[in-house]
Design a protein around this motif. Structure first.
Motif, PDB file in Angstrom:
ATOM      1  N   LEU A   1       0.865  -1.173   0.000  1.00 56.95           N
ATOM      2  CA  LEU A   1       0.000   0.000   0.000  1.00 56.95           C
ATOM      3  C   LEU A   1       0.901   1.221   0.000  1.00 56.95           C
ATOM      4  O   LEU A   1       1.880   1.270   0.748  1.00 56.95           O
ATOM      5  CB  LEU A   1      -0.856   0.048   1.264  1.00 56.95           C
ATOM      6  N   LYS A   2       0.569   2.196  -0.839  1.00 55.97           N
ATOM      7  CA  LYS A   2       1.304   3.459  -0.873  1.00 55.97           C
ATOM      8  C   LYS A   2       0.296   4.587  -0.957  1.00 55.97           C
ATOM      9  O   LYS A   2      -0.836   4.388  -1.410  1.00 55.97           O
ATOM     10  CB  LYS A   2       2.193   3.544  -2.120  1.00 55.97           C
ATOM     11  N   THR A   3       0.736   5.772  -0.590  1.00 53.25           N
ATOM     12  CA  THR A   3      -0.135   6.926  -0.799  1.00 53.25           C
ATOM     13  C   THR A   3      -0.184   7.192  -2.298  1.00 53.25           C
ATOM     14  O   THR A   3       0.768   6.889  -3.027  1.00 53.25           O
ATOM     15  CB  THR A   3       0.375   8.175  -0.043  1.00 53.25           C
ATOM     16  N   ILE A   4      -1.290   7.729  -2.736  1.00 54.79           N
ATOM     17  CA  ILE A   4      -1.475   7.968  -4.170  1.00 54.79           C
ATOM     18  C   ILE A   4      -0.390   8.919  -4.683  1.00 54.79           C
ATOM     19  O   ILE A   4      -0.186   9.993  -4.139  1.00 54.79           O
ATOM     20  CB  ILE A   4      -2.859   8.572  -4.471  1.00 54.79           C
TER      21      ILE A   4
ATOM     22  N   SER B   1      -5.463   0.801  10.519  1.00 55.30           N
ATOM     23  CA  SER B   1      -4.630   1.760   9.780  1.00 55.30           C
ATOM     24  C   SER B   1      -4.047   1.038   8.574  1.00 55.30           C
ATOM     25  O   SER B   1      -3.998  -0.195   8.551  1.00 55.30           O
ATOM     26  CB  SER B   1      -3.507   2.318  10.663  1.00 55.30           C
ATOM     27  N   PRO B   2      -3.606   1.789   7.564  1.00 54.09           N
ATOM     28  CA  PRO B   2      -3.048   1.133   6.374  1.00 54.09           C
ATOM     29  C   PRO B   2      -1.840   0.271   6.745  1.00 54.09           C
ATOM     30  O   PRO B   2      -0.983   0.688   7.525  1.00 54.09           O
ATOM     31  CB  PRO B   2      -2.629   2.297   5.480  1.00 54.09           C
ATOM     32  N   ARG B   3      -1.783  -0.921   6.199  1.00 56.69           N
ATOM     33  CA  ARG B   3      -0.683  -1.833   6.520  1.00 56.69           C
ATOM     34  C   ARG B   3       0.636  -1.278   6.001  1.00 56.69           C
ATOM     35  O   ARG B   3       0.671  -0.587   4.985  1.00 56.69           O
ATOM     36  CB  ARG B   3      -0.967  -3.237   6.030  1.00 56.69           C
ATOM     37  N   THR B   4       1.692  -1.592   6.699  1.00 55.48           N
ATOM     38  CA  THR B   4       3.026  -1.125   6.328  1.00 55.48           C
ATOM     39  C   THR B   4       3.932  -2.292   5.945  1.00 55.48           C
ATOM     40  O   THR B   4       5.130  -2.111   5.776  1.00 55.48           O
ATOM     41  CB  THR B   4       3.663  -0.332   7.489  1.00 55.48           C
ATOM     42  N   ASP B   5       3.350  -3.479   5.818  1.00 57.26           N
ATOM     43  CA  ASP B   5       4.078  -4.665   5.376  1.00 57.26           C
ATOM     44  C   ASP B   5       3.487  -5.105   4.044  1.00 57.26           C
ATOM     45  O   ASP B   5       2.484  -4.556   3.590  1.00 57.26           O
ATOM     46  CB  ASP B   5       3.982  -5.773   6.438  1.00 57.26           C
ATOM     47  N   PRO B   6       4.086  -6.100   3.377  1.00 55.85           N
ATOM     48  CA  PRO B   6       3.514  -6.566   2.111  1.00 55.85           C
ATOM     49  C   PRO B   6       2.059  -7.008   2.285  1.00 55.85           C
ATOM     50  O   PRO B   6       1.677  -7.547   3.326  1.00 55.85           O
ATOM     51  CB  PRO B   6       4.412  -7.740   1.725  1.00 55.85           C
ATOM     52  N   VAL B   7       1.270  -6.780   1.255  1.00 57.30           N
ATOM     53  CA  VAL B   7      -0.160  -7.071   1.276  1.00 57.30           C
ATOM     54  C   VAL B   7      -0.410  -8.581   1.298  1.00 57.30           C
ATOM     55  O   VAL B   7       0.272  -9.349   0.615  1.00 57.30           O
ATOM     56  CB  VAL B   7      -0.853  -6.413   0.057  1.00 57.30           C
TER      57      VAL B   7
END
Length: 182
Positions: free
Chosen positions: A67-70, A155-161
């Motif tokens: 996940l990344k910010t747009i 919250s948005p994950r910070t590891d691989p999806v």
């Protein structure tokens, strides 16, 4: 699988479809192809339902999806969709690979060369669940429709999806929306 005939994307048909896409992008004109490649949409980003501003992106460094910010200039966050809402492939031109499910509950979502997923072609296919009242739909593995792409909990994950079952934890984090890529 539904009663409709399944269209399989082999390396050759994906290559032909990709060549056709390049022509469309360069000229703006659709190209008729002799292959049975399914309809390809314009480039999209896949935005998290609960975490607006976060999209699925292929990693430029390995096979993982993050996940990344747009960032509209980030080609690793742009996807071509081949197929229908009930069975489609997500192709990333920057990686020249497709998104795949590795299997099992909380299985990794990874990038693979088309036609090479250990789970076979169905592991390279995805489908949309029904639209939820919050305006997003589950992004489901076609190989196992009980597994949905997980954006993280709280919250948005910070590891691989990875994926997660619909009944395990919050459901909102399993929903997404395709949005036009800039």
């Amino acid at each position: 699988m539904t009663g409709t005939k399944r269209i399989s994307l082999g390396r050759r048909s994906l290559g032909l479809a990709t060549a056709g896409l390049a022509t469309v992008l360069l000229t703006g004109l659709p190209v008729a192809s002799a292959s049975a490649a399914p309809h390809a949409s314009k480039a999209v980003m896949i935005e998290s339902g609960p975490f607006h501003g976060y999209v699925l992106c292929a990693s430029p460094n390995d096979e993982s999806v993050w996940l990344k910010t747009i960032a509209t200039a980030d080609s690793y966050c742009k996807w071509k969709v081949f197929g229908s809402d009930s069975e489609f492939t997500l192709y990333n031109a920057a990686k020249d690979q497709v998104m795949s499910y590795t299997g099992g509950n909380e299985g990794a979502v990874v990038m693979v060369d088309e036609g090479t997923a250990p789970g076979g072609s169905n592991a390279e296919q995805w489908s949309w669940g029904g639209q939820e009242d919050w305006g997003a739909a589950a992004l489901q593995s076609y190989f196992d429709s009980g597994q949905n792409v997980d954006a993280g909990i709280d919250s948005p994950r910070t590891d691989p999806v990875h994926t997660r079952g619909w009944r395990h934890g919050h459901q909102r984090e399993l929903t997404w929306n395709p949005i036009a890529a800039g």
